[in-house]
Motif scaffolding. Sequence first.
Motif, PDB file in Angstrom:
ATOM      1  N   ARG A   1     -12.893 -56.746 -22.982  1.00 20.40           N
ATOM      2  CA  ARG A   1     -11.780 -56.458 -22.020  1.00 20.40           C
ATOM      3  C   ARG A   1     -10.311 -56.616 -22.836  1.00 20.40           C
ATOM      4  NH1 ARG A   1     -13.157 -60.645 -17.733  1.00 20.40           N
ATOM      5  NH2 ARG A   1     -11.687 -62.290 -18.851  1.00 20.40           N
ATOM      6  N   PRO A   2      -9.452 -55.582 -22.286  1.00 16.86           N
ATOM      7  CA  PRO A   2      -8.341 -55.672 -23.145  1.00 16.86           C
ATOM      8  C   PRO A   2      -7.590 -56.980 -22.831  1.00 16.86           C
ATOM      9  CG  PRO A   2      -8.110 -54.327 -21.286  1.00 16.86           C
ATOM     10  CD  PRO A   2      -9.494 -54.690 -21.218  1.00 16.86           C
ATOM     11  N   VAL A   3      -6.709 -57.354 -24.045  1.00 15.75           N
ATOM     12  CA  VAL A   3      -5.963 -58.735 -23.969  1.00 15.75           C
ATOM     13  C   VAL A   3      -4.618 -58.033 -23.974  1.00 15.75           C
ATOM     14  CG1 VAL A   3      -5.425 -60.659 -25.114  1.00 15.75           C
ATOM     15  CG2 VAL A   3      -7.768 -60.032 -24.978  1.00 15.75           C
ATOM     16  N   ALA A   4      -3.799 -58.518 -22.822  1.00 14.40           N
ATOM     17  CA  ALA A   4      -2.384 -57.937 -22.751  1.00 14.40           C
ATOM     18  C   ALA A   4      -1.502 -58.216 -23.971  1.00 14.40           C
ATOM     19  CB  ALA A   4      -1.704 -58.230 -21.264  1.00 14.40           C
ATOM     20  N   HIS A   5      -1.474 -59.645 -24.230  1.00 15.32           N
ATOM     21  CA  HIS A   5      -0.229 -60.257 -25.241  1.00 15.32           C
ATOM     22  C   HIS A   5      -0.865 -59.493 -26.551  1.00 15.32           C
ATOM     23  CE1 HIS A   5      -3.746 -63.298 -24.443  1.00 15.32           C
ATOM     24  NE2 HIS A   5      -3.803 -63.035 -25.805  1.00 15.32           N
ATOM     25  N   ALA A   6       0.247 -59.295 -27.325  1.00 16.62           N
ATOM     26  CA  ALA A   6       0.286 -58.675 -28.517  1.00 16.62           C
ATOM     27  C   ALA A   6       0.079 -59.906 -29.625  1.00 16.62           C
ATOM     28  CB  ALA A   6       1.599 -57.977 -28.971  1.00 16.62           C
TER      29      ALA A   6
ATOM     30  N   ALA B   1     -10.766 -61.144 -26.720  1.00 17.87           N
ATOM     31  CA  ALA B   1     -11.216 -59.978 -26.109  1.00 17.87           C
ATOM     32  C   ALA B   1     -12.837 -59.823 -26.033  1.00 17.87           C
ATOM     33  CB  ALA B   1     -10.541 -58.842 -26.525  1.00 17.87           C
ATOM     34  N   ALA B   2     -13.254 -60.090 -27.299  1.00 13.46           N
ATOM     35  CA  ALA B   2     -14.824 -59.997 -27.549  1.00 13.46           C
ATOM     36  C   ALA B   2     -15.413 -60.784 -26.609  1.00 13.46           C
ATOM     37  CB  ALA B   2     -15.155 -60.142 -28.945  1.00 13.46           C
ATOM     38  N   VAL B   3     -15.142 -62.231 -26.676  1.00 15.35           N
ATOM     39  CA  VAL B   3     -15.869 -62.997 -25.916  1.00 15.35           C
ATOM     40  C   VAL B   3     -15.953 -62.971 -24.370  1.00 15.35           C
ATOM     41  CG1 VAL B   3     -15.737 -65.455 -25.349  1.00 15.35           C
ATOM     42  CG2 VAL B   3     -15.633 -65.122 -27.658  1.00 15.35           C
ATOM     43  N   LEU B   4     -14.648 -62.623 -24.064  1.00 12.88           N
ATOM     44  CA  LEU B   4     -14.406 -62.313 -22.645  1.00 12.88           C
ATOM     45  C   LEU B   4     -14.949 -61.222 -22.095  1.00 12.88           C
ATOM     46  CD1 LEU B   4     -10.832 -63.585 -21.962  1.00 12.88           C
ATOM     47  CD2 LEU B   4     -12.689 -64.854 -21.678  1.00 12.88           C
ATOM     48  N   SER B   5     -15.493 -60.172 -23.093  1.00  8.36           N
ATOM     49  CA  SER B   5     -16.304 -59.083 -22.491  1.00  8.36           C
ATOM     50  C   SER B   5     -17.826 -59.429 -22.318  1.00  8.36           C
ATOM     51  CB  SER B   5     -16.318 -57.978 -23.601  1.00  8.36           C
ATOM     52  OG  SER B   5     -16.688 -58.366 -24.779  1.00  8.36           O
ATOM     53  N   PHE B   6     -18.323 -60.557 -22.809  1.00  8.80           N
ATOM     54  CA  PHE B   6     -19.547 -61.020 -22.627  1.00  8.80           C
ATOM     55  C   PHE B   6     -19.807 -62.084 -21.735  1.00  8.80           C
ATOM     56  CE2 PHE B   6     -20.019 -58.042 -26.289  1.00  8.80           C
ATOM     57  CZ  PHE B   6     -21.337 -57.630 -25.877  1.00  8.80           C
TER      58      PHE B   6
ATOM     59  N   PRO C   1     -25.573 -64.205 -22.601  1.00  9.83           N
ATOM     60  CA  PRO C   1     -26.496 -64.484 -21.663  1.00  9.83           C
ATOM     61  C   PRO C   1     -27.193 -62.971 -21.330  1.00  9.83           C
ATOM     62  CG  PRO C   1     -24.350 -65.328 -20.868  1.00  9.83           C
ATOM     63  CD  PRO C   1     -24.229 -64.929 -22.157  1.00  9.83           C
ATOM     64  N   ASP C   2     -26.702 -61.933 -21.697  1.00 12.29           N
ATOM     65  CA  ASP C   2     -27.333 -60.544 -21.308  1.00 12.29           C
ATOM     66  C   ASP C   2     -27.995 -60.156 -22.786  1.00 12.29           C
ATOM     67  OD1 ASP C   2     -26.616 -60.594 -18.754  1.00 12.29           O
ATOM     68  OD2 ASP C   2     -24.620 -59.810 -19.019  1.00 12.29           O
TER      69      ASP C   2
ATOM     70  N   ARG D   1     -25.825 -60.381 -31.929  1.00 11.07           N
ATOM     71  CA  ARG D   1     -25.340 -59.294 -32.286  1.00 11.07           C
ATOM     72  C   ARG D   1     -23.865 -59.252 -32.952  1.00 11.07           C
ATOM     73  NH1 ARG D   1     -27.488 -55.997 -27.167  1.00 11.07           N
ATOM     74  NH2 ARG D   1     -29.871 -55.452 -28.449  1.00 11.07           N
ATOM     75  N   VAL D   2     -23.277 -58.184 -33.611  1.00 11.19           N
ATOM     76  CA  VAL D   2     -22.156 -58.411 -34.141  1.00 11.19           C
ATOM     77  C   VAL D   2     -21.126 -58.210 -33.112  1.00 11.19           C
ATOM     78  CG1 VAL D   2     -21.971 -55.755 -34.392  1.00 11.19           C
ATOM     79  CG2 VAL D   2     -20.968 -57.458 -36.136  1.00 11.19           C
ATOM     80  N   MET D   3     -19.891 -58.808 -33.510  1.00  7.07           N
ATOM     81  CA  MET D   3     -18.643 -58.976 -32.555  1.00  7.07           C
ATOM     82  C   MET D   3     -18.133 -57.451 -32.165  1.00  7.07           C
ATOM     83  SD  MET D   3     -15.022 -60.703 -32.888  1.00  7.07           S
ATOM     84  CE  MET D   3     -14.110 -59.430 -33.442  1.00  7.07           C
ATOM     85  N   PRO D   4     -18.144 -57.169 -30.891  1.00  7.33           N
ATOM     86  CA  PRO D   4     -17.734 -55.755 -30.545  1.00  7.33           C
ATOM     87  C   PRO D   4     -16.445 -55.412 -31.354  1.00  7.33           C
ATOM     88  CG  PRO D   4     -18.399 -57.072 -28.771  1.00  7.33           C
ATOM     89  CD  PRO D   4     -18.264 -58.014 -29.669  1.00  7.33           C
ATOM     90  N   GLY D   5     -16.355 -54.142 -31.743  1.00  5.39           N
ATOM     91  CA  GLY D   5     -15.221 -53.583 -32.538  1.00  5.39           C
ATOM     92  C   GLY D   5     -15.403 -53.644 -33.953  1.00  5.39           C
TER      93      GLY D   5
END
Length: 593
Positions: free
Chosen positions: A3-8, A202-207, A377-378, A387-391
Amino acid sequence: MPRPVAHAHLGEMITETVAAHPSRPALRERVDDAWKVITYRELQERVDAVATALIERGVRHGDRVAIFSRNRPAWTVVDLAAIGIGAVVVPIYQTSTPKQARHILADSATSVVFAEGADEADRIAQVRHELPDLVDVITFDPVDGYTGYTDLTATTPDADTLTTRRAQVSGDDVASIIYTSGTTGDPKGVVLSHGAFTSEIAAVLSFFDITEHDHSLCFLPLAHALERAWTFVVLTVGAMNTYWSDARTVADAMPLARPTLMVSVPRLYEKVYSVAHEQAAASPLKNRIFTWAVATGRRAQAAGRHRGPWLNAQLRLADRLVLRNIREAIGGPKTVLASGGAPLRQEVEEFFHAAGILVCQGYGLTEAAPLISFNSPDAFRFGTVGRVMPGSEFRIGDEGEILYRGPNVMLGYHNLPDATAESMTEDGWLRTGDIGEIDADGFLTITDRMKDIIVTAGGKNVAPGPIEGELASDPLIEYAVVLGDNRPCLTVLVRPNLPGLEGFAKQAAIAFDDAHELLSHERITEEIRARIAKVSEGLANHEKIREFEVIEDGMTMENGMLTPTLKVRRRAVEQKFRDKVESMYERIRARRK
């Protein structure tokens, strides 16, 4: 994908969270048997005040600000204030000795230190003459002669200056230098960017489905990369972070705080597992009920949505008798319960899962800020670290070493270009120093460790070489092998120097027929114990030797305990003397009961 993270950069995340959840509880701590809560709006006000005060004290973009304290809300306030204006935060474990603190502060050229109280301030004072870059020491607790943290929070924020400074920070800037143990003994400063942390968020919040209604228990030291990175995740979604300063009493904190989120090292889960089994063993009847209930929970989890009415009825009974007590022992149901820092035994994972709790085991290094892989969980598989961190990507290199490449890899070791070059391949892969296997579905299993670093059950990294060298410098000790990997504390096997023993015995008027007779003499044993204790005095708490055993056998290449380059094969030694090793830890457990 994440999920994108807006802050730079990390400094922006709190501003965005406050805008979305100003009245939600942000930080919480226990004070005088009551909860003291800070809302997100109040958190922003304190961050702005401290950030302004730091600017007024001359802290510039890129300057180092150290935090030398236990977990407390003020830790995070200072962290966010400093990184938000482009300063670089340098965490120091609260248990660090003056010598260890001096190395970190000097190597990082820290200009401002936030110390917890008088004890920490005194440790800095002992070495301050060796710290030419250090300008200011500020204490969280009031200490005579020092500026207090509350003085900074009373500063009137300068909105225009803050806006200008924050606009100058980017995701490529350095956010933190985290010092981790190395084989040389001196900790190495791992340089991490803002982008390294935000990519993990971003990676954690996508899962994981974490919301502002969740709340986390922050009890691992914030100086540890795992708890620090997790805190950033918690605050990004507007959840509440409960601070607990003493990890030794976390068992008391869990039912009190009842967190829905928690990351821990295996030691906590191992303890709950052990206590549950010990209580069940109190009587044959209890043990039969316990064993049946856990087995029923496993069958129910394996059946998932397809379990029939009979299994559901059994599960309800098992839950009422046993399983719900396991959940209560860790403070109730969890949205996320994670384990990292050291391996978690598969039987412990399966035990919690039977009670309806999924412990998501992950893997990482400080050099990766620290996330490399994780179960979710999935997508989980017991016995693996996920599994490896997304990206990102990992692969198995020469000699089975795990290599990792991703946006969260460190920028390098501070002031150590040669060590940085050794830790990275030419095409940007991080050498983890761990050996592993990746299955057909992408799940990683750690099988061994190449680096000669001990990781205790509490997730603390210890370089055994310097400790062993110090012990071996004693005339009574020929060599020493420090142990403690995935154990609660360190122990040591020592082979005495027989000529040295003879000389000591003569001076002490100890009668003996030959040197080997001295190995079991009570006076000799106590002398060796005293000398080990003397070495331990100058070490951090997690580095102290808690027990020892004397061994007579030599270490050679022929018996498999030395490598061709004469390095100790620590695992081979532990296996060879496993009875002595277990005896040491049994004595330690007995003392703690």
